[in-house]
Scaffold this motif. Structure first.
Motif, mmCIF file in Angstrom:
data_model
loop_
_atom_site.group_PDB
_atom_site.id
_atom_site.type_symbol
_atom_site.label_atom_id
_atom_site.label_comp_id
_atom_site.label_asym_id
_atom_site.label_seq_id
_atom_site.Cartn_x
_atom_site.Cartn_y
_atom_site.Cartn_z
ATOM 1 N N LEU A 37 0.834 -1.098 0.052
ATOM 2 C CA LEU A 37 -0.171 0.090 0.020
ATOM 3 C C LEU A 37 0.944 1.236 0.004
ATOM 4 O O LEU A 37 0.636 2.087 -0.821
ATOM 5 C CB LEU A 37 -1.092 -0.027 1.320
ATOM 6 N N SER A 38 2.002 1.180 0.894
ATOM 7 C CA SER A 38 2.932 2.436 0.948
ATOM 8 C C SER A 38 3.689 2.608 -0.622
ATOM 9 O O SER A 38 3.869 3.663 -0.874
ATOM 10 C CB SER A 38 3.794 2.170 2.005
ATOM 11 N N ALA A 39 4.038 1.385 -1.070
ATOM 12 C CA ALA A 39 4.701 1.480 -2.481
ATOM 13 C C ALA A 39 3.805 2.203 -3.278
ATOM 14 O O ALA A 39 4.384 3.011 -4.268
ATOM 15 C CB ALA A 39 5.229 0.199 -2.722
ATOM 16 N N GLU A 40 2.631 1.896 -3.477
ATOM 17 C CA GLU A 40 1.468 2.238 -4.526
ATOM 18 C C GLU A 40 1.417 3.879 -4.380
ATOM 19 O O GLU A 40 1.260 4.705 -5.079
ATOM 20 C CB GLU A 40 0.368 1.509 -4.288
ATOM 21 N N GLY A 41 1.497 4.524 -3.136
ATOM 22 C CA GLY A 41 1.295 5.808 -2.908
ATOM 23 C C GLY A 41 -0.315 6.313 -3.136
ATOM 24 O O GLY A 41 -1.081 5.290 -3.346
ATOM 25 N N LYS A 42 -0.379 7.322 -3.677
ATOM 26 C CA LYS A 42 -1.732 7.777 -3.982
ATOM 27 C C LYS A 42 -1.825 7.833 -5.349
ATOM 28 O O LYS A 42 -1.873 8.971 -6.213
ATOM 29 C CB LYS A 42 -1.983 9.277 -3.505
ATOM 30 N N CYS A 43 -1.760 6.454 -6.013
ATOM 31 C CA CYS A 43 -2.079 6.405 -7.260
ATOM 32 C C CYS A 43 -3.159 6.817 -8.191
ATOM 33 O O CYS A 43 -3.600 6.816 -9.388
ATOM 34 C CB CYS A 43 -1.731 4.680 -7.765
ATOM 35 N N TRP A 44 -4.313 7.117 -7.184
ATOM 36 C CA TRP A 44 -5.452 7.323 -7.809
ATOM 37 C C TRP A 44 -5.695 8.963 -8.398
ATOM 38 O O TRP A 44 -6.645 9.321 -8.799
ATOM 39 C CB TRP A 44 -6.794 7.247 -6.848
ATOM 40 N N GLY A 45 -4.531 9.719 -8.080
ATOM 41 C CA GLY A 45 -4.540 11.221 -8.328
ATOM 42 C C GLY A 45 -5.290 12.024 -7.685
ATOM 43 O O GLY A 45 -6.016 11.571 -6.665
ATOM 44 N N ALA A 46 -5.015 13.196 -8.018
ATOM 45 C CA ALA A 46 -5.606 14.195 -7.121
ATOM 46 C C ALA A 46 -6.730 15.178 -7.617
ATOM 47 O O ALA A 46 -7.256 16.249 -6.981
ATOM 48 C CB ALA A 46 -4.532 15.308 -6.532
ATOM 49 N N ASP A 47 -7.364 14.623 -8.541
ATOM 50 C CA ASP A 47 -8.660 15.229 -9.340
ATOM 51 C C ASP A 47 -9.607 14.983 -8.346
ATOM 52 O O ASP A 47 -9.499 14.163 -7.328
ATOM 53 C CB ASP A 47 -8.559 14.851 -10.612
ATOM 54 N N GLU A 48 -10.844 15.660 -9.042
ATOM 55 C CA GLU A 48 -11.987 15.222 -8.031
ATOM 56 C C GLU A 48 -12.365 13.771 -7.936
ATOM 57 O O GLU A 48 -12.795 13.371 -6.741
ATOM 58 C CB GLU A 48 -13.150 16.106 -8.787
ATOM 59 N N THR A 49 -12.268 12.871 -8.936
ATOM 60 C CA THR A 49 -12.532 11.445 -8.762
ATOM 61 C C THR A 49 -11.642 10.913 -7.962
ATOM 62 O O THR A 49 -12.007 10.206 -6.890
ATOM 63 C CB THR A 49 -12.555 10.970 -10.113
ATOM 64 N N GLY A 50 -10.439 11.321 -7.984
ATOM 65 C CA GLY A 50 -9.092 10.727 -6.982
ATOM 66 C C GLY A 50 -9.652 11.099 -5.555
ATOM 67 O O GLY A 50 -9.454 10.201 -4.636
ATOM 68 N N GLN A 51 -10.037 12.255 -5.461
ATOM 69 C CA GLN A 51 -10.129 12.765 -3.978
ATOM 70 C C GLN A 51 -11.320 11.976 -3.435
ATOM 71 O O GLN A 51 -11.308 11.671 -2.175
ATOM 72 C CB GLN A 51 -10.358 14.227 -3.933
ATOM 73 N N ALA A 52 -12.415 11.793 -4.275
ATOM 74 C CA ALA A 52 -13.464 10.963 -3.732
ATOM 75 C C ALA A 52 -13.274 9.671 -3.402
ATOM 76 O O ALA A 52 -13.499 8.945 -2.286
ATOM 77 C CB ALA A 52 -14.738 11.016 -4.948
ATOM 78 N N PHE A 53 -12.103 8.744 -4.286
ATOM 79 C CA PHE A 53 -12.018 7.693 -3.903
ATOM 80 C C PHE A 53 -11.109 7.656 -2.585
ATOM 81 O O PHE A 53 -11.264 6.873 -1.831
ATOM 82 C CB PHE A 53 -10.937 7.068 -5.233
ATOM 83 N N GLU A 54 -10.249 8.635 -2.496
ATOM 84 C CA GLU A 54 -9.399 8.418 -1.481
ATOM 85 C C GLU A 54 -10.220 8.796 -0.104
ATOM 86 O O GLU A 54 -9.714 8.077 1.049
ATOM 87 C CB GLU A 54 -8.383 9.697 -1.513
ATOM 88 N N LYS A 55 -11.374 9.526 0.042
ATOM 89 C CA LYS A 55 -12.094 9.644 1.112
ATOM 90 C C LYS A 55 -12.226 8.668 1.875
ATOM 91 O O LYS A 55 -12.188 8.439 2.945
ATOM 92 C CB LYS A 55 -13.193 10.575 0.480
#
Length: 99
Positions: A37-55
């Protein structure tokens, strides 16, 4: 019907070893998961969709790692309890002349 309780303390301790093996295996899996999980980092991006996923994802990922740690600790405590129980029952049997 007998009111007798027999315990093979060595067999009971061997059975308790399964809890230790389970704890060790789960701890290794948890460590591997955490590393991946640490190696992947925030691979979903910082856009609106990525932020919704990260939440939801980030909290759930951390919760899973915490649960794994808790289960590992509980399995270790179960092993310790079984060892104490085996010792106590064996000592009681010895004291009563049962062996």
């Amino acid at each position: 019907m007998s009111n007798e309780l027999r315990v093979e303390r060595d067999a009971l301790k061997r059975a308790g070893d399964g809890f230790k093996a389970g704890a060790d295996s789960l701890a290794a899996a948890g460590s591997s998961l955490e590393g991946k999980l640490s190696a992947e980092g925030k691979c979903w991006g910082a856009d609106e969709t990525g932020q919704a996923f990260e939440k939801d994802y980030a909290k759930n990922a951390q919760d899973v790692l915490k649960m794994i740690t808790s289960i590992v600790e509980n399995l270790g405590q179960m092993k310790e309890g079984i060892d104490r129980m085996a010792g106590t029952l064996g000592d009681a049997e010895d004291a009563s002349g049962g062996r």
